[in-house]
Design a protein around this motif. Structure first.
Motif, PDB file in Angstrom:
ATOM      1  N   ALA A  76       0.781   5.829  56.705  1.00  0.00           N
ATOM      2  CA  ALA A  76       1.256   4.443  56.692  1.00  0.00           C
ATOM      3  C   ALA A  76       2.449   4.287  55.751  1.00  0.00           C
ATOM      4  O   ALA A  76       3.409   3.570  56.066  1.00  0.00           O
ATOM      5  CB  ALA A  76       0.120   3.510  56.284  1.00  0.00           C
ATOM      6  N   ALA A  77       2.391   4.961  54.612  1.00  0.00           N
ATOM      7  CA  ALA A  77       3.493   4.880  53.646  1.00  0.00           C
ATOM      8  C   ALA A  77       4.781   5.472  54.213  1.00  0.00           C
ATOM      9  O   ALA A  77       5.882   5.099  53.800  1.00  0.00           O
ATOM     10  CB  ALA A  77       3.101   5.599  52.358  1.00  0.00           C
ATOM     11  N   LEU A  78       4.650   6.377  55.181  1.00  0.00           N
ATOM     12  CA  LEU A  78       5.814   7.011  55.798  1.00  0.00           C
ATOM     13  C   LEU A  78       6.306   6.245  57.024  1.00  0.00           C
ATOM     14  O   LEU A  78       7.229   6.695  57.710  1.00  0.00           O
ATOM     15  CB  LEU A  78       5.468   8.448  56.183  1.00  0.00           C
ATOM     16  CG  LEU A  78       5.312   9.427  55.011  1.00  0.00           C
ATOM     17  CD1 LEU A  78       4.671  10.731  55.479  1.00  0.00           C
ATOM     18  CD2 LEU A  78       6.659   9.705  54.357  1.00  0.00           C
ATOM     19  N   GLY A  79       5.689   5.110  57.312  1.00  0.00           N
ATOM     20  CA  GLY A  79       6.182   4.273  58.404  1.00  0.00           C
ATOM     21  C   GLY A  79       5.498   4.456  59.736  1.00  0.00           C
ATOM     22  O   GLY A  79       5.941   3.881  60.742  1.00  0.00           O
ATOM     23  N   VAL A  80       4.411   5.237  59.796  1.00  0.00           N
ATOM     24  CA  VAL A  80       3.666   5.393  61.048  1.00  0.00           C
ATOM     25  C   VAL A  80       3.001   4.066  61.391  1.00  0.00           C
ATOM     26  O   VAL A  80       2.326   3.464  60.556  1.00  0.00           O
ATOM     27  CB  VAL A  80       2.620   6.519  60.927  1.00  0.00           C
ATOM     28  CG1 VAL A  80       1.680   6.529  62.124  1.00  0.00           C
ATOM     29  CG2 VAL A  80       3.329   7.867  60.794  1.00  0.00           C
TER      30      VAL A  80
END
Length: 218
Positions: free
Chosen positions: A168-172
């Motif tokens: 989630a932190a990587l934008g998924v």
């Protein structure tokens, strides 16, 4: 899936790919039109449910005529973004993960696994079925290079939440979760969980219930 003018229930959203697959089959067979009743009988979905599902997207059919198969096919293709490929990351390359890699979604859908992560991968990375596999500690370094929008999670329950937080932190924006655990995600991230043991128990119950009903009706 593209944003609609009104909120579409999750149950309806889950049926859209089923409609698309079946309409695609009808088009390949050369069928030009079909009624909601015919769809109901063929797909084993109540005709009222089909009409309600379709009503969220406006006038897809005509009274007395039914639905134009080619028009429906084009509608579902656009609605489900079938012409736009979606890159997936696979996290966990065990037995289930390996099966996904060998199948790869791209053969039958508009999604494809482009990168995978597994603790048993070589330190320098490796290739399997044309897909690069890296160790999980390289997630933040490697994932941005692959334009990933969604992830498939096939890790043990104890590792699932940590991997979800990092993804989630990587934008998924979407995670298909096969770990038997409920995941917490920030707003804007969707999780669909599939617990195979629950699905199996539900199937067993349905079979036994059918058997009981059959014996009662005799």
């Amino acid at each position: 899936m593209k944003e609609e003018t009104q909120r579409v229930p999750q149950a309806t959203s889950k049926r859209l790919p089923l409609y698309y697959r079946f309409i695609q089959k009808l088009a390949n067979e050369g069928k030009e039109r079909i009624s909601s009743q015919e769809l109901s009988e063929a797909m084993k979905i109540d005709s009222a449910t089909i009409r309600r599902d379709f009503s969220y997207f406006g006038a897809l059919g005509k009274k007395g005529y039914g639905y134009d198969v080619r028009r429906l096919l084009e509608f579902f293709r656009k609605t489900l973004d079938q012409d736009e490929a979606v890159n997936l990351a696979l996290v966990g390359v065990g037995s289930l993960g390996n099966a996904f890699m060998k199948y790869n979604f791209e053969k039958n859908h508009n999604t494809r696994i482009v990168v995978a992560f597994d603790p048993n991968a070589a330190e320098e990375g490796t290739m399997s079925n044309g897909i690069p596999i890296f160790r999980p500690e390289l997630l933040e370094e490697k994932l941005p290079d692959f334009g990933v929008q969604m992830a498939v999670l096939t890790v043990p329950a104890r590792a699932a939440q940590d991997m979800t937080d990092r993804l989630a932190a990587l934008g998924v924006k979407g995670i298909l979760n096969f770990a038997p655990v409920r995941l917490n995600v920030p707003e804007g991230v969707r999780v669909h969980s599939i617990d195979l043991s629950i699905e199996m128990q539900a199937l067993i119950y349905a079979i036994r219930n059918d058997e009981k009903n059959s014996q009662t009706s005799i």
